[in-house]
Design a protein around this motif. Structure first.
Motif, PDB file in Angstrom:
ATOM      1  N   PHE A 101      75.950  20.284  38.685  1.00 55.37           N
ATOM      2  CA  PHE A 101      77.189  21.056  38.695  1.00 55.37           C
ATOM      3  C   PHE A 101      77.285  21.929  37.437  1.00 55.37           C
ATOM      4  CE2 PHE A 101      81.836  21.315  37.772  1.00 55.37           C
ATOM      5  CZ  PHE A 101      82.166  22.118  38.841  1.00 55.37           C
ATOM      6  N   TYR A 102      77.024  21.320  36.280  1.00 54.89           N
ATOM      7  CA  TYR A 102      77.046  22.088  35.032  1.00 54.89           C
ATOM      8  C   TYR A 102      76.019  23.215  35.069  1.00 54.89           C
ATOM      9  CZ  TYR A 102      79.892  18.482  32.676  1.00 54.89           C
ATOM     10  OH  TYR A 102      80.881  17.631  32.304  1.00 54.89           O
ATOM     11  N   ALA A 103      74.824  22.851  35.542  1.00 57.75           N
ATOM     12  CA  ALA A 103      73.750  23.846  35.577  1.00 57.75           C
ATOM     13  C   ALA A 103      74.137  25.007  36.487  1.00 57.75           C
ATOM     14  CB  ALA A 103      72.453  23.210  36.059  1.00 57.75           C
ATOM     15  N   LEU A 104      74.782  24.666  37.608  1.00 60.79           N
ATOM     16  CA  LEU A 104      75.192  25.708  38.562  1.00 60.79           C
ATOM     17  C   LEU A 104      76.227  26.636  37.945  1.00 60.79           C
ATOM     18  CD1 LEU A 104      74.911  26.622  41.571  1.00 60.79           C
ATOM     19  CD2 LEU A 104      77.010  25.321  41.977  1.00 60.79           C
ATOM     20  N   ILE A 105      77.266  26.024  37.331  1.00 59.69           N
ATOM     21  CA  ILE A 105      78.319  26.839  36.718  1.00 59.69           C
ATOM     22  C   ILE A 105      77.725  27.727  35.626  1.00 59.69           C
ATOM     23  CG2 ILE A 105      80.504  26.810  35.444  1.00 59.69           C
ATOM     24  CD1 ILE A 105      80.966  25.706  38.112  1.00 59.69           C
ATOM     25  N   ALA A 106      76.856  27.127  34.797  1.00 52.73           N
ATOM     26  CA  ALA A 106      76.254  27.887  33.702  1.00 52.73           C
ATOM     27  C   ALA A 106      75.411  29.033  34.254  1.00 52.73           C
ATOM     28  CB  ALA A 106      75.403  26.969  32.834  1.00 52.73           C
ATOM     29  N   THR A 107      74.692  28.775  35.351  1.00 52.65           N
ATOM     30  CA  THR A 107      73.852  29.814  35.941  1.00 52.65           C
ATOM     31  C   THR A 107      74.707  30.966  36.457  1.00 52.65           C
ATOM     32  OG1 THR A 107      72.281  28.109  36.594  1.00 52.65           O
ATOM     33  CG2 THR A 107      72.019  30.254  37.616  1.00 52.65           C
ATOM     34  N   VAL A 108      75.808  30.607  37.130  1.00 62.61           N
ATOM     35  CA  VAL A 108      76.689  31.645  37.669  1.00 62.61           C
ATOM     36  C   VAL A 108      77.291  32.468  36.525  1.00 62.61           C
ATOM     37  CG1 VAL A 108      78.850  32.048  38.907  1.00 62.61           C
ATOM     38  CG2 VAL A 108      77.190  30.410  39.796  1.00 62.61           C
ATOM     39  N   LEU A 109      77.744  31.771  35.469  1.00 61.30           N
ATOM     40  CA  LEU A 109      78.314  32.481  34.323  1.00 61.30           C
ATOM     41  C   LEU A 109      77.272  33.384  33.674  1.00 61.30           C
ATOM     42  CD1 LEU A 109      80.459  29.753  32.513  1.00 61.30           C
ATOM     43  CD2 LEU A 109      81.269  31.788  33.730  1.00 61.30           C
ATOM     44  N   ALA A 110      76.063  32.833  33.508  1.00 63.23           N
ATOM     45  CA  ALA A 110      74.998  33.615  32.865  1.00 63.23           C
ATOM     46  C   ALA A 110      74.681  34.848  33.706  1.00 63.23           C
ATOM     47  CB  ALA A 110      73.748  32.760  32.683  1.00 63.23           C
ATOM     48  N   LEU A 111      74.684  34.680  35.018  1.00 60.54           N
ATOM     49  CA  LEU A 111      74.408  35.822  35.902  1.00 60.54           C
ATOM     50  C   LEU A 111      75.487  36.887  35.754  1.00 60.54           C
ATOM     51  CD1 LEU A 111      72.667  37.054  38.148  1.00 60.54           C
ATOM     52  CD2 LEU A 111      74.067  35.841  39.800  1.00 60.54           C
ATOM     53  N   ALA A 112      76.756  36.405  35.713  1.00 62.43           N
ATOM     54  CA  ALA A 112      77.876  37.341  35.602  1.00 62.43           C
ATOM     55  C   ALA A 112      77.817  38.125  34.291  1.00 62.43           C
ATOM     56  CB  ALA A 112      79.198  36.587  35.714  1.00 62.43           C
ATOM     57  N   ILE A 113      77.327  37.472  33.244  1.00 68.26           N
ATOM     58  CA  ILE A 113      77.218  38.167  31.951  1.00 68.26           C
ATOM     59  C   ILE A 113      75.970  39.048  31.930  1.00 68.26           C
ATOM     60  CG2 ILE A 113      76.907  37.838  29.458  1.00 68.26           C
ATOM     61  CD1 ILE A 113      78.392  35.125  29.822  1.00 68.26           C
ATOM     62  N   SER A 114      74.872  38.516  32.470  1.00 68.79           N
ATOM     63  CA  SER A 114      73.576  39.172  32.311  1.00 68.79           C
ATOM     64  C   SER A 114      73.426  40.427  33.147  1.00 68.79           C
ATOM     65  CB  SER A 114      72.454  38.211  32.688  1.00 68.79           C
ATOM     66  OG  SER A 114      72.499  37.086  31.879  1.00 68.79           O
ATOM     67  N   VAL A 137      66.568  39.084  22.441  1.00 70.21           N
ATOM     68  CA  VAL A 137      65.556  38.070  22.122  1.00 70.21           C
ATOM     69  C   VAL A 137      65.799  37.453  20.740  1.00 70.21           C
ATOM     70  CG1 VAL A 137      63.074  37.659  22.005  1.00 70.21           C
ATOM     71  CG2 VAL A 137      63.956  39.389  23.540  1.00 70.21           C
ATOM     72  N   ALA A 138      66.539  38.177  19.878  1.00 70.05           N
ATOM     73  CA  ALA A 138      66.704  37.765  18.477  1.00 70.05           C
ATOM     74  C   ALA A 138      67.109  36.292  18.298  1.00 70.05           C
ATOM     75  CB  ALA A 138      67.693  38.685  17.780  1.00 70.05           C
ATOM     76  N   PRO A 139      68.028  35.741  19.114  1.00 70.98           N
ATOM     77  CA  PRO A 139      68.423  34.340  18.899  1.00 70.98           C
ATOM     78  C   PRO A 139      67.252  33.371  18.883  1.00 70.98           C
ATOM     79  CG  PRO A 139      69.893  35.360  20.464  1.00 70.98           C
ATOM     80  CD  PRO A 139      68.806  36.353  20.184  1.00 70.98           C
ATOM     81  N   PHE A 140      66.151  33.731  19.554  1.00 69.61           N
ATOM     82  CA  PHE A 140      64.995  32.832  19.579  1.00 69.61           C
ATOM     83  C   PHE A 140      64.387  32.624  18.200  1.00 69.61           C
ATOM     84  CE2 PHE A 140      64.504  34.135  24.150  1.00 69.61           C
ATOM     85  CZ  PHE A 140      64.911  32.915  24.638  1.00 69.61           C
ATOM     86  N   PHE A 141      64.722  33.499  17.261  1.00 72.58           N
ATOM     87  CA  PHE A 141      64.166  33.344  15.924  1.00 72.58           C
ATOM     88  C   PHE A 141      64.829  32.177  15.190  1.00 72.58           C
ATOM     89  CE2 PHE A 141      63.183  37.884  16.695  1.00 72.58           C
ATOM     90  CZ  PHE A 141      61.801  37.767  16.593  1.00 72.58           C
ATOM     91  N   TYR A 190      75.147  29.960  27.035  1.00 70.14           N
ATOM     92  CA  TYR A 190      74.672  30.726  25.886  1.00 70.14           C
ATOM     93  C   TYR A 190      73.180  30.551  25.674  1.00 70.14           C
ATOM     94  CZ  TYR A 190      73.296  31.547  21.141  1.00 70.14           C
ATOM     95  OH  TYR A 190      72.587  31.944  20.052  1.00 70.14           O
ATOM     96  N   ASN A 191      72.741  29.303  25.701  1.00 71.83           N
ATOM     97  CA  ASN A 191      71.347  29.032  25.345  1.00 71.83           C
ATOM     98  C   ASN A 191      70.343  29.623  26.330  1.00 71.83           C
ATOM     99  OD1 ASN A 191      71.034  27.622  22.841  1.00 71.83           O
ATOM    100  ND2 ASN A 191      72.309  26.019  23.745  1.00 71.83           N
ATOM    101  N   PHE A 192      70.729  29.734  27.601  1.00 72.18           N
ATOM    102  CA  PHE A 192      69.761  30.219  28.577  1.00 72.18           C
ATOM    103  C   PHE A 192      69.983  31.677  28.979  1.00 72.18           C
ATOM    104  CE2 PHE A 192      69.652  25.587  29.030  1.00 72.18           C
ATOM    105  CZ  PHE A 192      68.318  25.393  28.723  1.00 72.18           C
ATOM    106  N   LEU A 193      70.931  32.318  28.323  1.00 72.79           N
ATOM    107  CA  LEU A 193      71.247  33.714  28.655  1.00 72.79           C
ATOM    108  C   LEU A 193      70.016  34.640  28.625  1.00 72.79           C
ATOM    109  CD1 LEU A 193      73.873  34.895  29.564  1.00 72.79           C
ATOM    110  CD2 LEU A 193      74.360  35.588  27.225  1.00 72.79           C
TER     111      LEU A 193
END
Lengths: 312, 386
Positions: A101-114, A137-141, A190-193
């Motif tokens: 459920f969390y993963a789904l919500i996060a995916t939908v949110l990430a899609l809406a932002i991305s 990509v910068a956050p990966f640093f 945030y982390n998977f954006l």
């Protein structure tokens, strides 16, 4: 296009010809040639065997082990007890449901932002495009862990976000964000954006802007063009992005551990504690295998449904 | 057959200009394209023809000027609000939709009630009846071109714009599609505005051709008019080939002007002078000149003669022989002799006289660049501003 292919084929044939000649005159050559591909495959196969197949088999085997009576903690023997699965899943079904459920919500949110962001970078950014991509990509640093800890600060009770929400009464006087389910979902989102933005950007960037012009020429407004042309053509990126977000999100445990509470436990947290703290290897293995299989199943259904097998 | 709602309306451009920074792509262009005509914008790449087309389509906004369709000012209208459809050079077919849906795209956007019937009729018109369920990638270039055409025509636009639609096809297919396009245009009766850099294509298909150069129209007229009576050296060189020779007016004789051409007297009917004062370029098309061995008599009362040429090159192409003749003043003139089966080939080095009918002469202002429009080496326009 066809002319170029024709030339390509022609070249390949002329390249093969001398090889044939040599083969007929020197009989030792073909045998070595037949071996070469396998030799080339060897390092890869070895890598796969050592780091994928062996651990997988070990995991599967651990999942049906039991602890003999009176044995020390952490000692398990293979007894082929498949009831491990039913027992464990009985206990942790809600945790599984929560993870997905969390993963789904996060995916939908990430899609809406991305999607809007990737669209803007692909079509509207002009000379800022490369800079914006670097910023994505910068956050990966910075380490994943550190960034999640930073969110702990941002969402903290005394921080301005919570303050502001309390002021506008979106949050009760004693309401908090940190250590709640929304905090966990925000952290995962945030982390998977970047994993969502980059594939969508890549497929949007490949969409020929002339097709959008053509749609406009054929009486489609900007919104209709987006709906009928741009989005369908960028679907492969959307599918790839949602998979790249959903799969790791479902197995994530850092966000729940740092931003959640006892009631936001995800499968990853249980596996973590069973493996490393309780030293209950079979249960951890059962959870790992189940998580893997259920993700595999969900992904298979999803790809089937989105009808983009050939595009992913 | 034209839709009464959209048909029967002229396309008018009034003082239209388009500047990209300091570059002037289209410079104060005014023209009227009558409803139902097949109009060609012809010119080399970078002459502003594609920009003009894109302004009509609404894909570029004019810097100045007005674009009218009938009485409607569409200068600043969004592309999707114009009764205009385009056949793009790249075809721009939607790869995710099948042929039927590609053609139906415009109809669906406008909420047509008879989508199936109209799409089928359009596919029938371009002879692709059986292809409705295929995807664009499964069709050949020529077939994709037809789909692009059907997708535009099915909407019955007031103006159909064609942006080098045949540029990507090979020569044989292009010739075939030229005839096809003309047939379809007559059949549907829509206004076609065709942009091309291929003068033969423009001449084959169009009723009216506007030759563009550096953002301006050099000359506009029917194919015959442009070919027989060009008004600028650019048009004379860009459409077919021309022999342009320096001449000065030395007097007049009845309706004729008497010109002096490198020491020879040449007659020019006064009506054929297109501008210029006393310094002129006279032009003769290569196929209008007759080559005869030195001093030989030629039938016909009124002939212009330039003697003393030496054949410097002769190439036999079957239909005709193309000669290069070096004149005493050093210029090389081109002569096409049709293969009528009379008389043999003239060998290199033969001294010849050049004869032609004064009525086949045209005269241009001597101040114009004699080499304008000669360089036509570019192939498919690769510059976006075409």
């Amino acid at each position: 296009m066809s002319a170029a292919q024709g030339i390509g084929i022609g070249e390949r044939q002329t390249l093969e010809d001398p090889q044939h000649d040599r083969g007929s005159t020197a009989p030792s050559q073909p045998g070595r040639r037949r071996l070469t591909p396998y030799l080339l495959l060897l390092p890869g196969m070895a890598w796969l065997t050592i780091f994928f197949i062996v651990p997988l088999v070990t995991l599967l085997s651990t999942s049906t082990q039991t602890r003999p009576d009176g044995a020390e903690i952490g000692v398990y023997t293979q007894t082929w007890r498949f009831a491990n699965y039913t027992d464990t899943l009985d206990e942790y079904l809600t945790v599984f449901g929560r993870s997905f459920f969390y993963a789904l919500i996060a995916t939908v949110l990430a899609l809406a932002i991305s999607y809007p962001l990737a669209y803007a970078i692909a079509f509207k950014s002009g000379r800022w495009r490369n800079l914006l991509l670097v910023l994505v990509v910068a956050p990966f640093f910075v380490s994943f862990l550190l960034r999640t800890i930073a969110w702990k600060q941002i969402l903290a009770d005394q921080a301005w976000v919570a303050d502001a929400l309390r002021t506008v009464h979106l949050l009760g006087p004693d309401g908090r964000i940190i250590n709640t389910a929304p905090a966990v979902v925000i952290g995962i989102t945030y982390n998977f954006l970047p994993f969502m933005i980059l594939p969508i950007y890549a497929s949007l960037e490949r969409v020929d802007p002339r097709l959008m012009e053509a749609a406009g020429d054929l009486y489609a407004s900007a919104l209709t063009t987006l709906r009928k042309v741009t989005i369908p053509l960028s679907l492969p990126g959307v599918v790839a992005g949602t998979l790249l977000t959903f799969i790791p999100a479902a197995g994530d445990y850092i966000n729940s551990a740092l931003l959640g509470n006892r009631d936001t436990t995800m499968v990853g947290n249980v596996i973590d504690s069973r493996f490393l703290r309780v030293v209950d290897y079979p249960t951890a293995a059962v959870l790992s295998v189940s998580l893997m299989l259920s993700i595999l199943l969900l992904v298979a259904i999803y790809i089937r449904r989105s009808g983009t097998e050939e595009l992913v | 057959m034209a839709d009464p709602e959209t048909g029967g309306r002229d396309l008018r451009l009034e003082h239209v200009s388009k500047r990209f920074g300091s570059f002037v792509a289209v410079d104060d262009l005014s023209l009227t394209i009558p409803s139902g005509s097949f109009f060609a914008l012809l010119g080399p790449s970078g002459c502003g023809k594609t920009t003009t087309l894109r302004m009509v389509a609404g894909l570029e906004e004019p810097t100045d000027g007005t674009i009218l369709i009938g009485d409607d000012d569409v200068t600043h209208a969004r592309p999707y609000k114009r009764p205009v459809n385009t056949v793009f050079q790249s075809y721009a077919l939607f790869p995710h939709l099948d042929i039927f849906e590609n053609v139906a795209f415009g109809l669906r956007r406008r909420g047509s009630k008879k989508v199936t019937a109209e799409v089928e009729a359009a596919l029938e018109l371009v002879e692709l009846g059986g292809m409705a369920k295929r995807k664009p990638a499964q069709l050949s270039g020529g077939q994709q071109q037809r789909v692009a055409l059907a997708r535009a025509i099915v909407n019955r636009p007031a103006v159909l714009l064609l942006d080098e639609p045949l540029g990507a096809l090979d020569l044989k297919l292009r010739r075939q599609m030229q005839i096809e396009l003309k047939r379809i245009q007559i059949e549907v009766g829509l206004t076609f505005v065709h942009v091309t850099h291929d003068q033969e294509e423009a001449m084959t298909m169009a009723d009216t051709i506007a030759v563009m150069n550096s953002g301006r129209i050099e000359q506009m007229g029917g194919p015959t008019e442009l070919y027989e009576s060009p008004t600028t050296t650019f048009v004379a060189n860009f459409l077919g080939q021309s022999n342009l020779i320096r001449a000065t007016v030395s007097g007049s004789d009845g309706d004729d002007l008497v010109l002096e051409v490198h020491g020879q007297k040449v007659a020019l009917p006064s009506a054929l002078r297109n501008g210029g004062e006393s310094d002129l370029h006279i032009g003769v098309r290569p196929e209008k000149i007759q080559l005869v061995p030195e001093g030989a008599a030629v039938e016909g009362a009124r002939r212009n003669v330039l003697p003393g040429g030496v054949v410097s090159d002769a190439s036999f192409t079957g239909v005709s022989t193309q000669y290069l003749v070096r004149m005493p003043w050093g210029q090389e003139l081109m002569v096409f002799a049709q293969n009528l089966g009379t008389g043999g080939l003239l060998r290199r080095g033969t001294t010849v006289d050049l004869h032609w009918d004064p009525a086949h002469t045209f005269a241009l202002d001597g101040r114009l660049d004699v080499n304008a429009g000669v360089d036509r080496t570019e192939g498919v326009a690769s510059v976006p501003v075409g």
